[in-house]
Design an enzyme around this catalytic site. Structure first.
Site, PDB file in Angstrom:
ATOM      1  N   LYS A  16      -8.864   3.965  35.240  1.00  0.00           N
ATOM      2  CA  LYS A  16     -10.050   3.208  35.659  1.00  0.00           C
ATOM      3  C   LYS A  16      -9.789   1.712  35.604  1.00  0.00           C
ATOM      4  CE  LYS A  16     -13.883   5.844  33.759  1.00  0.00           C
ATOM      5  NZ  LYS A  16     -14.985   5.682  32.797  1.00  0.00           N
ATOM      6  N   ASP A  72     -19.066   4.703  34.117  1.00  0.00           N
ATOM      7  CA  ASP A  72     -19.126   6.097  33.686  1.00  0.00           C
ATOM      8  C   ASP A  72     -19.073   6.935  34.943  1.00  0.00           C
ATOM      9  OD1 ASP A  72     -19.332   7.592  31.097  1.00  0.00           O
ATOM     10  OD2 ASP A  72     -20.760   8.705  32.327  1.00  0.00           O
ATOM     11  N   SER A  73     -18.215   7.907  34.949  1.00  0.00           N
ATOM     12  CA  SER A  73     -17.955   8.612  36.195  1.00  0.00           C
ATOM     13  C   SER A  73     -17.553  10.040  35.901  1.00  0.00           C
ATOM     14  CB  SER A  73     -16.849   7.880  36.964  1.00  0.00           C
ATOM     15  OG  SER A  73     -15.787   7.531  36.097  1.00  0.00           O
TER      16      SER A  73
HETATM   17  P1  ITT Z   1     -14.157   5.050  29.285  1.00  0.00           P
HETATM   18  O1  ITT Z   1     -15.407   5.731  28.808  1.00  0.00           O
HETATM   19  O2  ITT Z   1     -13.432   4.308  28.213  1.00  0.00           O
HETATM   20  O3  ITT Z   1     -14.383   4.222  30.522  1.00  0.00           O
HETATM   21  P2  ITT Z   1     -13.388   7.754  29.924  1.00  0.00           P
HETATM   22  O4  ITT Z   1     -12.158   8.349  30.509  1.00  0.00           O
HETATM   23  O5  ITT Z   1     -13.884   8.339  28.623  1.00  0.00           O
HETATM   24  O6  ITT Z   1     -13.115   6.185  29.766  1.00  0.00           O
HETATM   25  P3  ITT Z   1     -15.742   8.709  31.298  1.00  0.00           P
HETATM   26  O7  ITT Z   1     -16.446   9.111  30.069  1.00  0.00           O
HETATM   27  O8  ITT Z   1     -16.542   8.011  32.374  1.00  0.00           O
HETATM   28  O9  ITT Z   1     -14.525   7.747  31.010  1.00  0.00           O
HETATM   29  O10 ITT Z   1     -15.050   9.988  31.880  1.00  0.00           O
HETATM   30  C1  ITT Z   1     -14.901  10.154  33.233  1.00  0.00           C
HETATM   31  C2  ITT Z   1     -13.771  11.124  33.521  1.00  0.00           C
HETATM   32  O11 ITT Z   1     -13.965  11.579  34.873  1.00  0.00           O
HETATM   33  C3  ITT Z   1     -12.443  10.413  33.498  1.00  0.00           C
HETATM   34  O12 ITT Z   1     -11.783  10.578  32.268  1.00  0.00           O
HETATM   35  C4  ITT Z   1     -11.686  11.058  34.646  1.00  0.00           C
HETATM   36  O13 ITT Z   1     -10.953  12.116  34.213  1.00  0.00           O
HETATM   37  C5  ITT Z   1     -12.779  11.561  35.575  1.00  0.00           C
HETATM   38  N1  ITT Z   1     -12.828  10.630  36.698  1.00  0.00           N
HETATM   39  C6  ITT Z   1     -13.631   9.550  36.868  1.00  0.00           C
HETATM   40  N2  ITT Z   1     -13.307   8.877  37.974  1.00  0.00           N
HETATM   41  C7  ITT Z   1     -12.259   9.528  38.509  1.00  0.00           C
HETATM   42  C8  ITT Z   1     -11.459   9.314  39.635  1.00  0.00           C
HETATM   43  O14 ITT Z   1     -11.618   8.265  40.427  1.00  0.00           O
HETATM   44  N3  ITT Z   1     -10.492  10.192  39.878  1.00  0.00           N
HETATM   45  C9  ITT Z   1     -10.271  11.243  39.084  1.00  0.00           C
HETATM   46  N4  ITT Z   1     -10.952  11.519  37.976  1.00  0.00           N
HETATM   47  C10 ITT Z   1     -11.961  10.661  37.701  1.00  0.00           C
END
Ligand code: ITT
Length: 203
Positions: A16, A72-73
């Protein structure tokens, strides 16, 4: 909305951080990562992407004294009623909290197959971006990209669930396409366009 000169990118996810850095580059905003500032990772207690993006941005802005941008994604599969959704990162974690996305992708595919062929393979990626200011202001923007799940995983580019996601109208996965191509259409780019529109013209 005010345009920040320096911004904390409130994420501990390297994939990210890279993508947000690339999306921000044309704006000429100076960026610093949450890990660089030794900011802690907050517990994601929200029930929506916006809730969680806001709590991450708020904490980073409060602790750093700088405006903070959080993301958040996640991947939402129709056959799984939107799961893994906000649990996308947690589906990759083992008992010790170590992440393995191969295992998360396997779980998604196993559960989608178990839902039967009539449940379909449609899915979307969703992204909430929140910009929080140290003085208390906060704004959030949401984006999405629709597509289909495929198996087996393909491609070494991107991160997370990219190798099993093919955007509508494409035949290669997000793990296979050029990052610049992903930035034209991704959920993150969609949310980012709305954020930039709200920031307005700097001149
Ligand atoms: P932060 O909270 O520190 O930002 P995180 O990885 O824990 O990092 P999230 O809770 O938002 O973030 O988890 C979102 C997950 O969804 C992330 O770990 C990815 O595996 C997946 N994800 C989000 N965007 C993506 C993308 O563009 N391509 C592939 N997977 C994605």
């Amino acid at each position: 909305m005010r345009r920040p000169a320096k911004l904390v990118i409130a994420t501990h996810n390297a994939g990210k951080l890279r993508e947000i850095g690339e999306l921000l580059a044309p704006l000429g905003v100076e960026c610093v990562g949450a890990a660089e500032l030794d900011l802690p990772e907050p517990e994601e207690t929200g029930v929506t992407f916006v809730d969680n993006a806001e709590l991450k941005a708020r904490q980073a802005a409060d602790l750093s004294g700088l405006p903070a941008l959080a993301d958040d994604s996640g991947l939402a599969a129709d056959a799984l009623h939107g799961n893994p959704g906000i649990f996308s990162a947690r589906w990759a974690e083992d008992e010790d909290g170590k992440r393995d996305f191969r295992r998360a992708m396997e779980r998604v595919w196993r559960e989608v197959e178990a839902a039967g062929p009539e449940a379909g393979r449609d899915a979307h990626f969703a992204c909430a971006l929140s910009l929080a200011w140290p003085d208390g202001g906060i704004e959030s923007f949401e984006g999405r990209i629709d597509g289909t799940l495929v198996w087996p995983p393909r491609g070494e580019r991107g991160f997370g669930y990219d190798p099993i996601f093919v955007a509508t109208g494409m035949d290669r996965t997000f793990g296979e396409i050029d990052p610049a191509e992903k930035h034209r259409i991704s959920h993150r780019a969609d949310a980012f366009r709305k954020l930039v529109a709200a920031l307005g013209d700097p001149h």
